[in-house]
Write an enzyme that holds these catalytic residues in place. Structure first.
Site, PDB file in Angstrom:
ATOM      1  N   HIS A   1      40.548  45.023  34.614  1.00  0.00           N
ATOM      2  CA  HIS A   1      41.781  45.018  35.056  1.00  0.00           C
ATOM      3  C   HIS A   1      42.315  46.115  35.621  1.00  0.00           C
ATOM      4  CE1 HIS A   1      45.759  43.161  34.437  1.00  0.00           C
ATOM      5  NE2 HIS A   1      46.130  44.462  34.423  1.00  0.00           N
TER       6      HIS A   1
ATOM      7  N   HIS B   1      40.282  52.504  41.452  1.00  0.00           N
ATOM      8  CA  HIS B   1      41.674  52.313  42.548  1.00  0.00           C
ATOM      9  C   HIS B   1      41.758  53.730  43.401  1.00  0.00           C
ATOM     10  CE1 HIS B   1      45.285  50.415  43.715  1.00  0.00           C
ATOM     11  NE2 HIS B   1      45.678  51.575  44.025  1.00  0.00           N
ATOM     12  N   CYS B   2      41.634  53.623  44.578  1.00  0.00           N
ATOM     13  CA  CYS B   2      41.503  54.560  45.498  1.00  0.00           C
ATOM     14  C   CYS B   2      42.948  54.900  45.981  1.00  0.00           C
ATOM     15  CB  CYS B   2      40.563  54.399  46.610  1.00  0.00           C
ATOM     16  SG  CYS B   2      40.134  55.663  47.756  1.00  0.00           S
TER      17      CYS B   2
ATOM     18  N   CYS C   1      41.147  39.252  28.955  1.00  0.00           N
ATOM     19  CA  CYS C   1      42.276  40.104  29.720  1.00  0.00           C
ATOM     20  C   CYS C   1      43.363  39.342  29.040  1.00  0.00           C
ATOM     21  CB  CYS C   1      42.285  40.107  30.874  1.00  0.00           C
ATOM     22  SG  CYS C   1      43.748  40.959  31.607  1.00  0.00           S
TER      23      CYS C   1
END
Length: 293
Positions: free
Chosen positions: A99, A113-114, A86
């Site tokens: 990431h 990602h919620c 990264c």
């Protein structure tokens, strides 16, 4: 909804509040359990960072990353066989780590990602997220089941209060709407858990040195469940941390079957008690670099 039978009313309220507490508890845990980032050993040291940034030759940069990777239990690679690095976080990414552009950090065993919980779902809170979906599903089902008989009374004309009619219709249709949507989402994640995959791995299979393998982390149904919920079955339905491991290393099907070519020339990783690690500098030096945005 007014219940005429006192016993029925007490039983309704007890079950209602139990499901409500579990729903709120798991939702709270999903929101406020921060995603776990890779440990310090995966980050570049100051000397390596200076040497890496000042070096203009790509082959030397690859060699620097290869030297770092040989000290770590890292088995997954990029699509072209390179070290998963990264560039933003300046670290070698552990297996299943990705990431998150929203959180701006690398998250261990990132699933997605919620927006529902405004948090990144990963190793630290994936179990809580699953329980949140499960108890939300039961909560909606219970509301719909208990309101349904009053919905029938509405159509037969037994309900005379106008406000009661609105409440019954609102509760039933909202509960059914959320139940159907949650059923598909929860069913999909149950399928992922049974295969020991994350959402990202379902769309893009993890790549090992011998190529992509969508079942690379599939250990069998029971062991896959234990990876997320732990070995203590009494803790499976409780929103307490019980997942196996620390999120940096995960058992692999190829390792269990001793068929992974990365096991060639292995040595023991003494710092964290890992028994297997790749130690082939000839292959590692030829690996490319992945820079994620």
């Amino acid at each position: 909804v007014t219940l005429s039978n006192p016993v029925e009313k007490v039983a309704y309220l007890i079950i209602f509040h139990i499901l409500f507490v579990l729903f709120v508890w798991t939702y709270w845990k999903s929101i406020f359990t921060l995603p776990v980032q890779p440990g310090k050993k995966y980050h570049m040291s100051y000397a390596d960072k200076e040497r890496y940034e000042n070096e203009e030759r790509p082959e030397v940069q690859r060699q620097i990353l290869a030297e770092m990777a040989r000290k770590l239990p890292v088995y997954t690679r990029t699509g072209n066989g390179g070290i998963r690095f990264c560039d933003r976080c300046q670290l070698i990414k552990p297996d299943r780590c990705h990431h998150c552009s929203v959180c701006a950090i690398c998250v261990l065993k990132m699933d997605h990602h919620c927006p529902w919980v405004n948090n990144c779902i990963g190793f630290s809170n994936y179990k809580f997220f699953l329980l949140f979906l499960a108890y939300s599903l039961l909560y909606c089902l219970y509301i719909a089941a208990t309101v349904f008989k009053y919905f029938i009374k509405y159509w037969t004309g037994e309900l005379t209060n106008g406000r009661s009619k609105f409440h019954v219709l609102f509760l039933l249709f909202v509960a059914i709407m959320f139940f159907v949507s949650l059923m598909f989402l929860f069913g999909y994640h149950c399928w992922l858990v049974s295969r020991n995959r994350s959402t990202l791995e379902a769309f893009s299979a993890p790549v090992f040195q011998n190529g992509p393998d969508k079942n690379g982390f599939n250990l069998g149904f029971v062991k896959n469940l234990q990876q997320v919920f732990g070995e203590e079955k009494k803790l499976w339905l409780l929103p307490v941390a019980s997942s196996q491991g620390d999120g940096h290393f995960f058992p692999m099907r190829a390792l269990c079957e001793a068929q992974n070519p990365l096991l060639a020339n292995e040595e023991q990783w003494e710092d964290d008690g890992i028994d297997e690690e790749p130690h082939d500098s000839g292959e590692a030096s030829s690996l490319a670099i992945e820079r994620e945005t």
